[in-house]
Design a protein around this motif. Structure first.
Motif, PDB file in Angstrom:
ATOM      1  N   PHE A 108      45.283  48.863  46.440  1.00  0.00           N
ATOM      2  CA  PHE A 108      44.982  48.888  44.933  1.00  0.00           C
ATOM      3  C   PHE A 108      44.801  50.335  44.532  1.00  0.00           C
ATOM      4  O   PHE A 108      44.700  51.064  45.243  1.00  0.00           O
ATOM      5  CB  PHE A 108      43.977  48.041  44.505  1.00  0.00           C
ATOM      6  CG  PHE A 108      43.790  46.528  45.148  1.00  0.00           C
ATOM      7  CD1 PHE A 108      45.020  45.639  44.472  1.00  0.00           C
ATOM      8  CD2 PHE A 108      43.167  46.143  46.215  1.00  0.00           C
ATOM      9  CE1 PHE A 108      44.779  44.542  45.062  1.00  0.00           C
ATOM     10  CE2 PHE A 108      43.008  44.873  46.535  1.00  0.00           C
ATOM     11  CZ  PHE A 108      44.021  44.008  45.999  1.00  0.00           C
TER      12      PHE A 108
ATOM     13  N   SER B   8      43.961  43.967  35.689  1.00  0.00           N
ATOM     14  CA  SER B   8      43.756  42.553  36.120  1.00  0.00           C
ATOM     15  C   SER B   8      42.694  41.438  35.478  1.00  0.00           C
ATOM     16  O   SER B   8      43.209  40.582  35.019  1.00  0.00           O
ATOM     17  CB  SER B   8      43.364  42.485  37.508  1.00  0.00           C
ATOM     18  OG  SER B   8      44.191  43.290  38.553  1.00  0.00           O
TER      19      SER B   8
ATOM     20  N   TRP C  38      45.817  42.026  40.728  1.00  0.00           N
ATOM     21  CA  TRP C  38      47.167  42.351  40.647  1.00  0.00           C
ATOM     22  C   TRP C  38      47.559  44.152  40.981  1.00  0.00           C
ATOM     23  O   TRP C  38      46.720  44.885  40.595  1.00  0.00           O
ATOM     24  CB  TRP C  38      47.969  42.322  39.438  1.00  0.00           C
ATOM     25  CG  TRP C  38      47.827  40.632  38.935  1.00  0.00           C
ATOM     26  CD1 TRP C  38      46.448  40.108  38.255  1.00  0.00           C
ATOM     27  CD2 TRP C  38      48.299  39.500  39.284  1.00  0.00           C
ATOM     28  NE1 TRP C  38      46.723  39.042  38.122  1.00  0.00           N
ATOM     29  CE2 TRP C  38      47.835  38.311  38.729  1.00  0.00           C
ATOM     30  CE3 TRP C  38      49.825  39.556  40.069  1.00  0.00           C
ATOM     31  CZ2 TRP C  38      48.159  37.095  38.767  1.00  0.00           C
ATOM     32  CZ3 TRP C  38      50.170  38.287  40.052  1.00  0.00           C
ATOM     33  CH2 TRP C  38      49.504  37.090  39.499  1.00  0.00           C
ATOM     34  N   THR C  39      48.630  44.178  41.663  1.00  0.00           N
ATOM     35  CA  THR C  39      49.083  45.713  41.833  1.00  0.00           C
ATOM     36  C   THR C  39      50.655  45.881  42.005  1.00  0.00           C
ATOM     37  O   THR C  39      51.375  44.920  42.388  1.00  0.00           O
ATOM     38  CB  THR C  39      48.320  46.194  42.902  1.00  0.00           C
ATOM     39  OG1 THR C  39      48.381  47.652  43.122  1.00  0.00           O
ATOM     40  CG2 THR C  39      48.666  45.353  44.369  1.00  0.00           C
TER      41      THR C  39
ATOM     42  N   TRP D  22      53.316  47.084  36.985  1.00  0.00           N
ATOM     43  CA  TRP D  22      53.016  46.319  35.636  1.00  0.00           C
ATOM     44  C   TRP D  22      54.172  46.215  34.716  1.00  0.00           C
ATOM     45  O   TRP D  22      53.680  46.079  33.503  1.00  0.00           O
ATOM     46  CB  TRP D  22      51.751  47.005  34.931  1.00  0.00           C
ATOM     47  CG  TRP D  22      50.601  46.941  36.047  1.00  0.00           C
ATOM     48  CD1 TRP D  22      50.158  47.807  36.977  1.00  0.00           C
ATOM     49  CD2 TRP D  22      49.478  45.907  36.046  1.00  0.00           C
ATOM     50  NE1 TRP D  22      48.955  47.184  37.458  1.00  0.00           N
ATOM     51  CE2 TRP D  22      48.553  46.090  37.037  1.00  0.00           C
ATOM     52  CE3 TRP D  22      49.258  44.690  35.227  1.00  0.00           C
ATOM     53  CZ2 TRP D  22      47.512  45.163  37.549  1.00  0.00           C
ATOM     54  CZ3 TRP D  22      48.223  43.938  35.502  1.00  0.00           C
ATOM     55  CH2 TRP D  22      47.148  44.222  36.445  1.00  0.00           C
TER      56      TRP D  22
ATOM     57  N   ASP E 208      43.996  49.074  38.586  1.00  0.00           N
ATOM     58  CA  ASP E 208      44.355  47.648  38.567  1.00  0.00           C
ATOM     59  C   ASP E 208      43.380  46.545  38.324  1.00  0.00           C
ATOM     60  O   ASP E 208      43.459  45.548  38.028  1.00  0.00           O
ATOM     61  CB  ASP E 208      44.654  47.501  40.171  1.00  0.00           C
ATOM     62  CG  ASP E 208      46.000  48.056  40.619  1.00  0.00           C
ATOM     63  OD1 ASP E 208      46.956  48.230  39.696  1.00  0.00           O
ATOM     64  OD2 ASP E 208      46.403  48.670  41.826  1.00  0.00           O
TER      65      ASP E 208
END
Length: 422
Positions: free
Chosen positions: A48, A56, A299-300, A85, A52
């Protein structure tokens, strides 16, 4: 607040919220680690980037309108955001957009946290949110912003400040506040030399997390007033928050673990020692920050890599990793990795030993190397026979050794001009 009615209530609030992430800081306490990148772009946790985590949190909280304010050496950060993203649906009013310093209202770059928001005031007005959530882009934590937003609305506050208890000896690095029985902030001081302790916990102080919720109207009014105030440092912690605790309703939102009720996990990885420690905490059997939590994923940008591989099984040449996290694309060839974190595409050649270290992506470690208690920056090529973390005095002549004994190695320290044109 778990009934269908309360869930709809929070959902309405989050839909009417614009999040603005302050990601333009250099993070100078991370030394050479941020020489070529902004602090929010620094790798963390094996795959990551630091940014992030707040992003996230926004997505998982149902906040789908997010602006990222960038300034200092933002290329790698911009690239990461564009690659990782871009999944928001514009036709649904969702976005994660970059807001670089572009002198929209001033002839200068962002001069402080409040000035950064002020220079994008026309963008705030264009989106017409009811609430604005202001976040720091350089902290590691998992937080449902919906609960903070709901508390803000229910209390009728103009401003709500996210806060957490920190050890008293560390509190001078933060904005420190005092609150009454209704969580209303009665005093606030940015980075005080002698931070006041909590009444019921004299070894702790109540510190700002750099998270603020504003009623949009109040935010715009205060930004304009601050911009016209001579001598202002144009900062939320130094000017706007302390300047409003007797003028508006400003409340604190203590960030607590929903399961235990105690202080939740939150890390300011602003120094080499704290950055190294926070990464290696993840390796534990039951770490406070659970990256394997499917209910709150981080998320990444996911680069496509083959699985990690460990080769050779001879008595003196065994590829192995113990109590470690190894990302995809890594090859550990006839070497041992213990209690370490390897990011993607790290190559470790035979007869080397790595222990208590954080190795960034695309690092190559030659044969017969010993690396202990180190952070190795992205792209480093460690020559065969190199020892790092064995002799602190020798390390200090070539690398940066932190006060906690962590050795930071960058390509430039090795004479490798990764970022130079010549």
């Amino acid at each position: 607040m778990n009934s269908p009615e309360s869930v709809r209530y929070v959902s309405r609030i989050t839909r009417n919220t614009l999040a603005l992430v302050l990601a333009g800081g250099r993070g100078s306490r991370l030394k050479q680690l941020t020489r070529w990148r902004a602090k929010p772009a620094a790798p963390f946790g094996g795959k990551f980037r630091i940014i992030d985590f707040p992003l996230s949190n926004c997505v998982n909280s149902g906040i789908r309108r997010v602006g990222i304010l960038t300034q200092y050496k933002s290329h790698s950060l911009n690239q990461h955001i564009q690659r990782g993203w871009g999944f928001m649906r514009g036709e649904l009013g969702e976005f994660v957009e970059l807001l670089p310093a572009q002198q929209r209202l001033e002839t200068s770059w962002y001069e402080g946290t409040a000035d950064a928001i002020y220079q994008n005031i026309d963008i705030i007005r264009a989106h017409k949110p009811e609430y604005v959530l202001i976040l720091a882009g350089d902290h590691i934590y998992k937080m449902d912003y919906g609960t903070m937003l709901a508390a803000h609305v229910e209390s009728g506050s103009d401003i709500t400040v996210g806060c957490i208890e920190v050890p008293l000896e560390q509190a001078s690095a933060f904005g420190v506040m005092g609150i009454d029985g209704d969580n209303r902030i009665v005093h606030f001081e940015e980075k005080p030399e002698n931070p006041p302790p909590l009444a019921d916990s004299p070894d702790k102080s109540l510190a700002s997390m750099g998270i603020y919720v504003f009623r949009t109207e109040a935010l715009i009014e205060e930004l304009i007033k601050d911009a016209n105030t001579a001598g202002s440092s144009r900062d939320f912690g130094k000017d706007i928050i302390p300047g409003n605790i007797h003028q508006r309703k400003v409340t604190a939102f203590p960030f607590r673990d929903p399961k235990t009720g105690g202080s939740a996990y939150w890390r300011d990885v602003g120094t080499i020692d704290s950055f190294w420690a926070a990464n290696l905490e993840l390796i534990g059997i039951s770490p406070e920050l659970n990256l394997y939590d499917r209910r709150w994923p981080i998320w990444t940008y996911q680069e496509q890599m083959p699985p990690a591989k460990f080769v050779f099984d001879d008595d003196d040449r065994r590829g192995m990793a113990v109590d470690s996290m190894i990302a995809g694309g890594c090859i550990v060839s006839g070497s041992s990795v213990k209690h370490s974190l390897l990011f993607s595409n790290v190559r470790v050649h035979s007869f080397s030993e790595i222990e208590n270290s954080v190795i960034f992506p695309n690092v190559e470690i030659g044969r017969n190397c010993v690396i202990r208690k180190a952070v190795i920056d992205k792209g480093c090529i460690i020559p065969p026979g190199t020892s790092i973390g064995v002799d602190p005095q020798e390390d200090a002549m070539r690398f940066h050794v932190s006060s906690g004994g962590v050795t930071l190695v960058t390509p430039e320290m090795l004479g490798q001009k990764l970022h130079h044109a010549l």
